[in-house]
Design an enzyme around this catalytic site. Structure first.
Site, PDB file in Angstrom:
ATOM      1  N   ARG A   1       0.836  -1.194   0.000  1.00  0.00           N
ATOM      2  CA  ARG A   1       0.000   0.000   0.000  1.00  0.00           C
ATOM      3  C   ARG A   1       0.876   1.251   0.000  1.00  0.00           C
ATOM      4  NH1 ARG A   1      -2.862  -3.750   3.122  1.00  0.00           N
ATOM      5  NH2 ARG A   1      -5.023  -4.041   2.430  1.00  0.00           N
TER       6      ARG A   1
ATOM      7  N   HIS B   1      -3.835   3.244  -5.727  1.00  0.00           N
ATOM      8  CA  HIS B   1      -4.208   1.972  -5.113  1.00  0.00           C
ATOM      9  C   HIS B   1      -4.462   0.891  -6.166  1.00  0.00           C
ATOM     10  CE1 HIS B   1      -5.432  -0.548  -1.778  1.00  0.00           C
ATOM     11  NE2 HIS B   1      -6.500  -0.915  -2.454  1.00  0.00           N
TER      12      HIS B   1
ATOM     13  N   TRP C   1      -3.813  -9.576   3.266  1.00  0.00           N
ATOM     14  CA  TRP C   1      -5.252  -9.383   3.430  1.00  0.00           C
ATOM     15  C   TRP C   1      -5.746 -10.143   4.663  1.00  0.00           C
ATOM     16  CZ3 TRP C   1      -3.763  -9.650  -1.897  1.00  0.00           C
ATOM     17  CH2 TRP C   1      -4.090  -8.489  -2.631  1.00  0.00           C
TER      18      TRP C   1
END
Length: 345
Positions: A197, A283, A309
């Site tokens: 990220r 993103h 995740w």
């Protein structure tokens, strides 16, 4: 103690001991002695009922708002929570918490917001963030503070499924060629190589990198899922990191000797425009990285670990990009046997 004034103030303050031995001290918020006395008597009566009858004291929305924000100050989305609470104060200020109903809350959620001088519709996602804040406050009032017996059930607004935006390798190369600043280009390229990220790349420190072992790591307090992430580094990532050596003692990616505090969205949009790549956010680099992995045969469970995740459902968004593993099952519904198919031809 009753009513009293502090030095230099005309506002009356309230002070008394509860039947249980506790002490109440607070401002009345008024310079009118009669109004202050009425509030004093009300609070004292409520304290007696709490101590003798076991009743909960009545709490107003402002009290809950103050306590909630004081306990959320370390959260990453604190500024958003402040804005949401300020909005709800315009609807529920002065109201007792227990009197606020589900229909009132749902009707209060904004539909439009002023952006760049114009009123524009809010997406279901944004409206759900308002809901999440007031839901969190009310649940804290029930379970953490024990101010209420139960909270209204607030169901999220339905969100339409979003298409995963990703680009091809050729498009990614074209995009990177259009950068005029090495730092921004290297950050974007590192994103394509690792799927990290944006904030994790901008704040990446050399202490989180082991070039010899070809790995990096994101600490749990830096990760969105609050779990540490191990990041294996491919050849592209290693080459990018080696180019950064000597530029800063602490941070990996810097511009003019200083780490980037914020990504320049204006320059990013200009780069995308020059590369003729529309509707592509930073993103979406992460989406692109995940899409390339799936198309290259990386199992979804492995991708989940690589991307950090929290749940398997998050990586299922990419499953449709590589249905090859399902091909052998397609023959389960043939109308003809394989030998008959040859005859039909």
């Amino acid at each position: 103690m009753g009513l009293y004034k502090r030095k230099g103030s005309d506002v009356y303050h309230i002070g008394f001991r509860t039947p249980g031995g506790g002490r109440v001290r607070q401002t009345s918020g008024t310079t009118d002695k009669k109004e202050a006395q009425e509030l004093h008597d009300k609070l004292k009566h409520e304290a007696w009922r709490v101590a003798r009858l076991g009743e909960r004291p009545k709490r107003i929305f402002e009290e809950a708002a103050d306590r909630y924000l004081s306990e959320q100050v370390d959260k990453k989305d604190y500024d958003d929570k402040v804005a949401h609470i300020r909005y709800f104060l315009g609807h529920f200020a002065g109201r007792e918490l227990t009197s606020i109903t589900r229909p009132e809350i749902m009707e209060s959620i904004p539909i439009k917001a002023v952006r760049k001088g114009r009123k524009r519709p809010l997406t279901p996602t944004t409206r759900n963030r308002y809901l999440a804040t007031i839901r969190s406050l009310l649940l804290d009032a029930v379970h953490e503070w024990e101010w209420m017996e139960k909270a209204p059930k607030l169901k999220d607004f339905e969100q339409p499924p979003k298409r995963i935006r990703w680009i091809t390798r050729d498009e990614a190369k074209r995009l990177l060629r259009e950068f005029k600043e090495d730092c921004m280009r290297d950050i974007a390229a590192f994103g394509f190589s690792t799927g990290l990220r944006q904030r994790n790349i901008l704040r990446l420190e050399w202490s989180q990198v082991d070039l010899r072992a070809r790995r990096a790591w994101i600490h749990s307090d830096q990760a969105k899922a609050k779990r540490p992430i191990g990041v294996p580094l491919n050849d592209d990532a290693i080459a990018l990191l080696r180019r950064q050596i000597g530029r800063h003692k602490t941070y990996v990616f810097v511009h003019n000797g200083e780490p980037l505090e914020k990504w320049d969205d204006w320059k990013w949009k200009a780069v995308c425009k020059r590369a003729e790549i529309a509707n592509f956010r930073f993103h979406d680099i992460r989406h692109t990285w995940a899409s390339w992995h799936v198309q290259g045969g990386t199992p979804l469970q492995v991708l989940k670990e690589l991307g950090g995740w929290a749940s398997y459902s998050m990586v299922l968004r990419y499953a449709h990009l590589a249905p090859d593993h399902l091909a052998r099952h397609a023959s389960a519904v043939l109308l003809h046997e394989p030998a008959q198919l040859v005859a039909v031809k």
